[in-house]
Design a protein around this motif. Sequence first.
Motif, PDB file in Angstrom:
ATOM      1  N   ASN A   1       0.523  13.644  21.129  1.00 11.41           N
ATOM      2  CA  ASN A   1       0.689  12.204  20.978  1.00 11.41           C
ATOM      3  C   ASN A   1      -0.624  11.571  20.569  1.00 11.41           C
ATOM      4  OD1 ASN A   1       3.393  12.231  21.842  1.00 11.41           O
ATOM      5  ND2 ASN A   1       2.733  12.275  23.979  1.00 11.41           N
ATOM      6  N   CYS A   2      -0.535  10.578  19.716  1.00 13.68           N
ATOM      7  CA  CYS A   2      -1.718   9.814  19.346  1.00 13.68           C
ATOM      8  C   CYS A   2      -1.286   8.385  19.039  1.00 13.68           C
ATOM      9  CB  CYS A   2      -2.443  10.438  18.160  1.00 13.68           C
ATOM     10  SG  CYS A   2      -1.556  10.335  16.617  1.00 13.68           S
ATOM     11  N   ILE A   3      -2.237   7.481  19.090  1.00 10.11           N
ATOM     12  CA  ILE A   3      -1.971   6.071  18.826  1.00 10.11           C
ATOM     13  C   ILE A   3      -2.548   5.714  17.467  1.00 10.11           C
ATOM     14  CG2 ILE A   3      -2.460   3.716  19.555  1.00 10.11           C
ATOM     15  CD1 ILE A   3      -2.525   4.770  22.432  1.00 10.11           C
ATOM     16  N   ILE A   4      -1.700   5.114  16.639  1.00 13.32           N
ATOM     17  CA  ILE A   4      -2.119   4.653  15.317  1.00 13.32           C
ATOM     18  C   ILE A   4      -1.666   3.213  15.170  1.00 13.32           C
ATOM     19  CG2 ILE A   4      -1.810   4.928  12.834  1.00 13.32           C
ATOM     20  CD1 ILE A   4      -1.350   7.882  13.379  1.00 13.32           C
ATOM     21  N   ARG A   5      -2.587   2.358  14.782  1.00  8.67           N
ATOM     22  CA  ARG A   5      -2.270   0.960  14.515  1.00  8.67           C
ATOM     23  C   ARG A   5      -2.968   0.604  13.214  1.00  8.67           C
ATOM     24  NH1 ARG A   5      -4.547  -1.167  18.709  1.00  8.67           N
ATOM     25  NH2 ARG A   5      -6.398  -1.827  17.614  1.00  8.67           N
ATOM     26  N   ILE A   6      -2.191   0.300  12.186  1.00  5.14           N
ATOM     27  CA  ILE A   6      -2.747  -0.045  10.880  1.00  5.14           C
ATOM     28  C   ILE A   6      -1.813  -1.045  10.223  1.00  5.14           C
ATOM     29  CG2 ILE A   6      -1.668   1.910   9.708  1.00  5.14           C
ATOM     30  CD1 ILE A   6      -4.286   2.069   8.003  1.00  5.14           C
ATOM     31  N   SER A   7      -2.347  -1.931   9.434  1.00  4.74           N
ATOM     32  CA  SER A   7      -1.521  -2.960   8.814  1.00  4.74           C
ATOM     33  C   SER A   7      -0.544  -2.356   7.811  1.00  4.74           C
ATOM     34  CB  SER A   7      -2.401  -4.003   8.115  1.00  4.74           C
ATOM     35  OG  SER A   7      -3.005  -3.443   6.973  1.00  4.74           O
ATOM     36  N   ALA A   8       0.621  -2.960   7.746  1.00  6.99           N
ATOM     37  CA  ALA A   8       1.629  -2.524   6.777  1.00  6.99           C
ATOM     38  C   ALA A   8       1.111  -2.696   5.359  1.00  6.99           C
ATOM     39  CB  ALA A   8       2.919  -3.305   6.978  1.00  6.99           C
ATOM     40  N   ALA A   9       0.300  -3.711   5.129  1.00  2.00           N
ATOM     41  CA  ALA A   9      -0.249  -3.951   3.789  1.00  2.00           C
ATOM     42  C   ALA A   9      -1.110  -2.783   3.319  1.00  2.00           C
ATOM     43  CB  ALA A   9      -1.066  -5.245   3.775  1.00  2.00           C
ATOM     44  N   ALA A  10      -1.901  -2.204   4.215  1.00  2.10           N
ATOM     45  CA  ALA A  10      -2.753  -1.071   3.846  1.00  2.10           C
ATOM     46  C   ALA A  10      -1.899   0.149   3.506  1.00  2.10           C
ATOM     47  CB  ALA A  10      -3.725  -0.738   4.977  1.00  2.10           C
ATOM     48  N   VAL A  11      -0.886   0.414   4.310  1.00  2.00           N
ATOM     49  CA  VAL A  11      -0.020   1.576   4.063  1.00  2.00           C
ATOM     50  C   VAL A  11       0.793   1.376   2.786  1.00  2.00           C
ATOM     51  CG1 VAL A  11       1.884   2.955   4.957  1.00  2.00           C
ATOM     52  CG2 VAL A  11       0.076   2.203   6.497  1.00  2.00           C
ATOM     53  N   LEU A  12       1.366   0.193   2.603  1.00  2.00           N
ATOM     54  CA  LEU A  12       2.169  -0.064   1.410  1.00  2.00           C
ATOM     55  C   LEU A  12       1.325  -0.026   0.140  1.00  2.00           C
ATOM     56  CD1 LEU A  12       4.566  -2.840   2.720  1.00  2.00           C
ATOM     57  CD2 LEU A  12       5.120  -0.465   2.196  1.00  2.00           C
ATOM     58  N   SER A  13       0.076  -0.444   0.227  1.00  2.00           N
ATOM     59  CA  SER A  13      -0.816  -0.355  -0.933  1.00  2.00           C
ATOM     60  C   SER A  13      -1.103   1.097  -1.280  1.00  2.00           C
ATOM     61  CB  SER A  13      -2.123  -1.093  -0.661  1.00  2.00           C
ATOM     62  OG  SER A  13      -1.884  -2.476  -0.486  1.00  2.00           O
ATOM     63  N   ALA A  14      -1.290   1.925  -0.260  1.00  2.00           N
ATOM     64  CA  ALA A  14      -1.579   3.343  -0.494  1.00  2.00           C
ATOM     65  C   ALA A  14      -0.363   4.082  -1.039  1.00  2.00           C
ATOM     66  CB  ALA A  14      -2.063   3.999   0.799  1.00  2.00           C
ATOM     67  N   VAL A  15       0.835   3.690  -0.631  1.00  2.00           N
ATOM     68  CA  VAL A  15       2.057   4.357  -1.080  1.00  2.00           C
ATOM     69  C   VAL A  15       2.159   4.344  -2.607  1.00  2.00           C
ATOM     70  CG1 VAL A  15       4.589   4.115  -1.134  1.00  2.00           C
ATOM     71  CG2 VAL A  15       3.375   4.060   1.033  1.00  2.00           C
ATOM     72  N   ASP A  16       1.652   3.294  -3.239  1.00  2.00           N
ATOM     73  CA  ASP A  16       1.695   3.202  -4.701  1.00  2.00           C
ATOM     74  C   ASP A  16       0.936   4.343  -5.376  1.00  2.00           C
ATOM     75  OD1 ASP A  16       3.263   0.930  -4.649  1.00  2.00           O
ATOM     76  OD2 ASP A  16       1.552  -0.438  -4.771  1.00  2.00           O
ATOM     77  N   PHE A  17       0.026   4.991  -4.662  1.00  2.00           N
ATOM     78  CA  PHE A  17      -0.782   6.072  -5.222  1.00  2.00           C
ATOM     79  C   PHE A  17      -0.235   7.458  -4.881  1.00  2.00           C
ATOM     80  CE2 PHE A  17      -3.502   2.419  -5.181  1.00  2.00           C
ATOM     81  CZ  PHE A  17      -4.252   2.538  -6.325  1.00  2.00           C
ATOM     82  N   ALA A  18       0.753   7.533  -3.999  1.00  2.00           N
ATOM     83  CA  ALA A  18       1.316   8.825  -3.586  1.00  2.00           C
ATOM     84  C   ALA A  18       2.241   9.384  -4.664  1.00  2.00           C
ATOM     85  CB  ALA A  18       2.083   8.665  -2.276  1.00  2.00           C
TER      86      ALA A  18
END
Length: 71
Positions: A5-22
Amino acid sequence: MSEVNCIIRISAAAVLSAVDFAAVSDLRYYLAGVHVSPNAEGGASATATNGHILGSFVDPRGHADRAVILP
Protein backbone atom coordinates in the motif's frame (compact mmCIF):
# COMPACT_ATOMS: atom_id res chain seq x y z
CA MET A 1 2.88 -11.66 -4.64
CA SER A 2 2.51 -9.43 -1.61
CA GLU A 3 0.30 -6.38 -1.60
CA VAL A 4 2.00 -3.05 -1.00
CA ASN A 5 0.00 0.00 0.00
CA CYS A 6 1.11 3.53 -0.69
CA ILE A 7 -0.46 6.98 -0.65
CA ILE A 8 -0.53 9.06 -3.81
CA ARG A 9 -2.12 12.49 -4.07
CA ILE A 10 -1.68 14.40 -7.33
CA SER A 11 -3.88 16.81 -9.23
CA ALA A 12 -6.06 15.45 -12.00
CA ALA A 13 -4.73 18.22 -14.25
CA ALA A 14 -1.16 16.89 -13.96
CA VAL A 15 -2.22 13.31 -14.75
CA LEU A 16 -4.52 14.32 -17.61
CA SER A 17 -1.77 16.48 -19.12
CA ALA A 18 0.66 13.55 -18.99
CA VAL A 19 -1.87 11.14 -20.55
CA ASP A 20 -1.60 13.13 -23.80
CA PHE A 21 2.02 11.92 -24.08
CA ALA A 22 1.35 8.22 -23.36
CA ALA A 23 1.27 5.64 -26.14
CA VAL A 24 -2.20 4.66 -27.34
CA SER A 25 -1.93 1.65 -29.63
CA ASP A 26 1.64 0.51 -29.20
CA LEU A 27 2.87 -3.04 -28.71
CA ARG A 28 5.12 -1.70 -25.97
CA TYR A 29 2.47 -1.86 -23.22
CA TYR A 30 4.80 -0.22 -20.71
CA LEU A 31 4.50 3.07 -22.62
CA ALA A 32 0.71 3.19 -22.17
CA GLY A 33 0.73 4.43 -18.57
CA VAL A 34 1.58 7.49 -16.50
CA HIS A 35 4.53 7.29 -14.10
CA VAL A 36 3.76 9.11 -10.83
CA SER A 37 6.66 9.68 -8.46
CA PRO A 38 7.84 11.90 -5.63
CA ASN A 39 9.49 15.04 -6.95
CA ALA A 40 12.98 15.83 -5.63
CA GLU A 41 12.00 19.47 -5.09
CA GLY A 42 8.75 18.60 -3.30
CA GLY A 43 5.35 17.51 -4.47
CA ALA A 44 4.72 14.78 -7.02
CA SER A 45 5.28 14.48 -10.76
CA ALA A 46 3.34 12.73 -13.52
CA THR A 47 5.39 11.63 -16.53
CA ALA A 48 4.51 9.78 -19.73
CA THR A 49 6.08 9.06 -23.11
CA ASN A 50 5.16 7.33 -26.34
CA GLY A 51 8.80 6.66 -27.17
CA HIS A 52 9.17 9.83 -29.27
CA ILE A 53 7.97 12.64 -27.01
CA LEU A 54 7.97 12.99 -23.23
CA GLY A 55 5.78 15.07 -20.97
CA SER A 56 6.41 15.64 -17.28
CA PHE A 57 4.16 17.72 -15.02
CA VAL A 58 4.69 18.63 -11.38
CA ASP A 59 2.04 19.15 -8.74
CA PRO A 60 3.84 21.07 -5.97
CA ARG A 61 1.06 20.23 -3.49
CA GLY A 62 1.01 16.54 -4.47
CA HIS A 63 2.48 13.61 -2.57
CA ALA A 64 3.67 10.10 -3.48
CA ASP A 65 5.13 7.59 -1.05
CA ARG A 66 6.91 5.87 -3.93
CA ALA A 67 6.92 5.68 -7.72
CA VAL A 68 4.01 3.88 -9.40
CA ILE A 69 2.67 3.49 -12.93
CA LEU A 70 -1.00 4.25 -13.49
CA PRO A 71 -2.27 2.10 -16.38
